[in-house]
Scaffold this active site. Structure first.
Site, PDB file in Angstrom:
ATOM      1  N   TYR A 237     -45.371  26.157 -35.625  1.00  0.00           N
ATOM      2  CA  TYR A 237     -45.362  25.846 -36.868  1.00  0.00           C
ATOM      3  C   TYR A 237     -45.725  24.321 -37.204  1.00  0.00           C
ATOM      4  O   TYR A 237     -46.223  24.661 -38.541  1.00  0.00           O
ATOM      5  CB  TYR A 237     -43.951  26.048 -37.396  1.00  0.00           C
ATOM      6  CG  TYR A 237     -43.125  27.475 -36.990  1.00  0.00           C
ATOM      7  CD1 TYR A 237     -44.253  28.748 -37.036  1.00  0.00           C
ATOM      8  CD2 TYR A 237     -42.442  27.434 -37.862  1.00  0.00           C
ATOM      9  CE1 TYR A 237     -43.272  29.581 -37.052  1.00  0.00           C
ATOM     10  CE2 TYR A 237     -41.414  28.497 -37.552  1.00  0.00           C
ATOM     11  CZ  TYR A 237     -41.811  29.733 -37.312  1.00  0.00           C
ATOM     12  OH  TYR A 237     -41.396  30.821 -37.389  1.00  0.00           O
TER      13      TYR A 237
ATOM     14  N   LYS B 221     -41.470  32.088 -22.904  1.00  0.00           N
ATOM     15  CA  LYS B 221     -42.267  33.734 -22.549  1.00  0.00           C
ATOM     16  C   LYS B 221     -43.085  33.261 -21.141  1.00  0.00           C
ATOM     17  O   LYS B 221     -44.591  32.650 -20.693  1.00  0.00           O
ATOM     18  CB  LYS B 221     -42.598  33.498 -23.641  1.00  0.00           C
ATOM     19  CG  LYS B 221     -44.038  35.338 -23.028  1.00  0.00           C
ATOM     20  CD  LYS B 221     -42.879  36.742 -23.110  1.00  0.00           C
ATOM     21  CE  LYS B 221     -43.920  37.755 -22.968  1.00  0.00           C
ATOM     22  NZ  LYS B 221     -43.103  38.818 -23.014  1.00  0.00           N
TER      23      LYS B 221
ATOM     24  N   ASP C   2     -38.379  37.986 -24.525  1.00  0.00           N
ATOM     25  CA  ASP C   2     -38.006  39.636 -24.863  1.00  0.00           C
ATOM     26  C   ASP C   2     -36.724  40.288 -25.034  1.00  0.00           C
ATOM     27  O   ASP C   2     -35.961  41.094 -25.480  1.00  0.00           O
ATOM     28  CB  ASP C   2     -39.159  40.916 -24.473  1.00  0.00           C
ATOM     29  CG  ASP C   2     -39.666  39.743 -23.689  1.00  0.00           C
ATOM     30  OD1 ASP C   2     -39.198  39.100 -22.905  1.00  0.00           O
ATOM     31  OD2 ASP C   2     -40.607  40.574 -23.062  1.00  0.00           O
TER      32      ASP C   2
ATOM     33  N   ASP D 292     -35.890  31.005 -34.794  1.00  0.00           N
ATOM     34  CA  ASP D 292     -35.998  31.269 -35.812  1.00  0.00           C
ATOM     35  C   ASP D 292     -36.157  32.119 -35.556  1.00  0.00           C
ATOM     36  O   ASP D 292     -34.714  33.400 -36.313  1.00  0.00           O
ATOM     37  CB  ASP D 292     -37.602  30.573 -36.564  1.00  0.00           C
ATOM     38  CG  ASP D 292     -37.993  31.207 -37.605  1.00  0.00           C
ATOM     39  OD1 ASP D 292     -36.411  31.365 -38.595  1.00  0.00           O
ATOM     40  OD2 ASP D 292     -38.808  30.874 -38.409  1.00  0.00           O
TER      41      ASP D 292
ATOM     42  N   ASP E  51     -32.022  34.420 -36.806  1.00  0.00           N
ATOM     43  CA  ASP E  51     -32.009  35.554 -37.472  1.00  0.00           C
ATOM     44  C   ASP E  51     -31.120  36.607 -36.883  1.00  0.00           C
ATOM     45  O   ASP E  51     -30.146  37.781 -37.357  1.00  0.00           O
ATOM     46  CB  ASP E  51     -32.894  36.035 -38.023  1.00  0.00           C
ATOM     47  CG  ASP E  51     -32.921  35.106 -39.362  1.00  0.00           C
ATOM     48  OD1 ASP E  51     -32.846  33.899 -39.904  1.00  0.00           O
ATOM     49  OD2 ASP E  51     -33.989  35.874 -40.410  1.00  0.00           O
TER      50      ASP E  51
END
Ligand code: NAD
Length: 372
Positions: free
Chosen positions: A151, A208, A240, A264, A268
């Site tokens: 970001y 990752k 994942d 992020d 959620d």
């Protein structure tokens, strides 16, 4: 990270950023509840309201006006509702976007640690999309790195770029860069391990590392920090897999620490364990003024209808009372009042189930105040 000393009578200045969509509606409930808490204690809360996001673009052309940053920096804490909406959606790179306000204020205030507690309220077990037996024992804290990664890395959009093999087919190209420095990883890891010490002493570090260089550095640094916390168990998990484990066995998590974008998305996902995005609060902490906000967005689909759930906003107020003001008593009182309202069967539409009493945003705020 600073916390003000509790006790003697004092005035605490809160910068309100209602933003867009349902933002002003849920902010009004937060102000009402803080005023009620003030009446019951030695603390007076004062409020400075400033513009952020779409509302700021409409009024000033910028998503983060200098006056807003100034008001935020002068405050003892910042309470932000939500920003954004279809009115300001654009893919044109040069047009201002509401998210620039959000990312800009996080960066300007140095808010590198985003804490998102995922707490299951027993009365809401049936509001989750998971079966209640999977939710028993769920009590986790997501620690998301907030000022680095994709970001904030180098980004661009270029015109007329040949294809990767240089064989023609010119077209647009866009890229974002995931970029992390060692110190950024180290300080967020310390936030996670410190939090774990006060909880169940387990940290899942999510990365990752089988693919990304940033993740391999992440893993190295997190392991180095872990050596300073011999009582805390560290588990590496690929992102994942984490996305799957959150649904398969959410109770395995105590503290989860991860980089900006993974956090992020996973937070959620985790919010659905609680039954609704309308139930998840967050604290963004750095070395100066801290900022508190619900995890949901501006919900333009229900804005102005008086049906938004104000509880994530009120749970963000609870975090503010605890982390910025050291007012643990008031925070406990607010948390208990929210739980009581839910136990008594009251729900906003997003969390309503069979037999619940459906109320609007304002009534929900009133019910919480009655139980303080
Ligand atoms: P959203 O979180 O606004 O809404 C997703 C769904 O959840 C909608 O159906 C909405 O009605 C519901 N919902 C969210 N909060 C609720 C609440 N308090 N009470 C009841 N229902 C609630 O996400 P979205 O629709 O993807 O995004 C809408 C806008 O919000 C976009 O412009 C987006 O960029 C912005 N956004 C802002 C933030 C932020 O301010 N931190 C975060 C996410 C999205």
């Amino acid at each position: 990270m600073s916390a003000l000393a509790p006790l003697e009578p004092r005035t605490l200045r809160i910068c309100l950023l209602p933003g867009d969509g349902i933002g002003p509606e849920i902010t009004a409930e937060a102000v009402k509840v803080l005023a009620a808490l003030g009446e019951r204690s030695h603390v007076t809360f004062t409020f400075d309201e400033a513009l952020l996001g779409g509302a700021a673009i409409d009024a000033t052309g910028s998503a983060l006006p200098v006056e807003t940053l100034d008001a935020a920096e002068k405050a003892d804490a910042v309470l932000l509702a939500a920003i954004g909406g279809p009115k300001w959606d654009t893919t044109e790179p040069d047009k201002p976007r509401p998210e620039q306000g959000l990312l800009g204020i996080r960066k300007a205030l140095g808010l590198y640690a985003n804490l998102r507690p995922v707490r299951i309220f027993a009365p809401l077990l049936d509001a989750s999309s998971l079966k209640p037996e999977y939710l028993t024992g769920v009590d986790m804290l997501i620690v998301r790195e907030l000022t680095g990664g994709l970001y904030f890395g180098a980004r661009a959009r270029e015109r007329d770029v040949p294809d990767a093999a240089g064989e023609g087919r010119p077209g647009m190209r866009a890229y974002d860069t995931m970029d992390y420095r060692e110190y950024e990883i180290e300080r967020i890891a310390r936030v996670a391990f410190d939090a774990a010490l006060t909880r169940r002493k387990r940290v899942h570090s999510v990365d990752k590392a089988n693919v990304l260089e940033t993740s391999r550095l992440w893993r190295e640094v997190v392991h180095r920090v872990a050596a300073d916390y011999p009582d805390v168990e560290l588990i590496d998990q690929l992102v994942d897999n984490s996305a799957m484990q959150l649904i398969r066995e959410p109770a395995q998590f105590d503290v989860m620490v991860t980089e900006n974008m993974f956090g992020d998305i996973l937070s959620d996902e985790a919010s659905m364990l609680t039954g609704s995005l309308g139930m998840l609060a967050s604290a963004s902490l750095g070395d100066g003024t801290a900022l508190y906000e619900p995890s949901h967005g501006s919900a333009p689909d229900i804005a102005g209808r008086g049906i938004a759930n104000p509880l994530a906003m009120l749970l963000s107020v609870e975090l503010m009372l605890r982390h910025s003001f050291g007012l643990d008593g008031a925070a406990d009182k607010l948390g208990a009042a929210i739980e009581r309202v839910l136990l008594d069967g009251y729900r906003t539409r997003d969390i309503a189930g069979d037999g619940s009493i459906v109320v609007g945003t304002v009534e929900m705020g009133d019910l919480v105040i009655e139980r303080l």
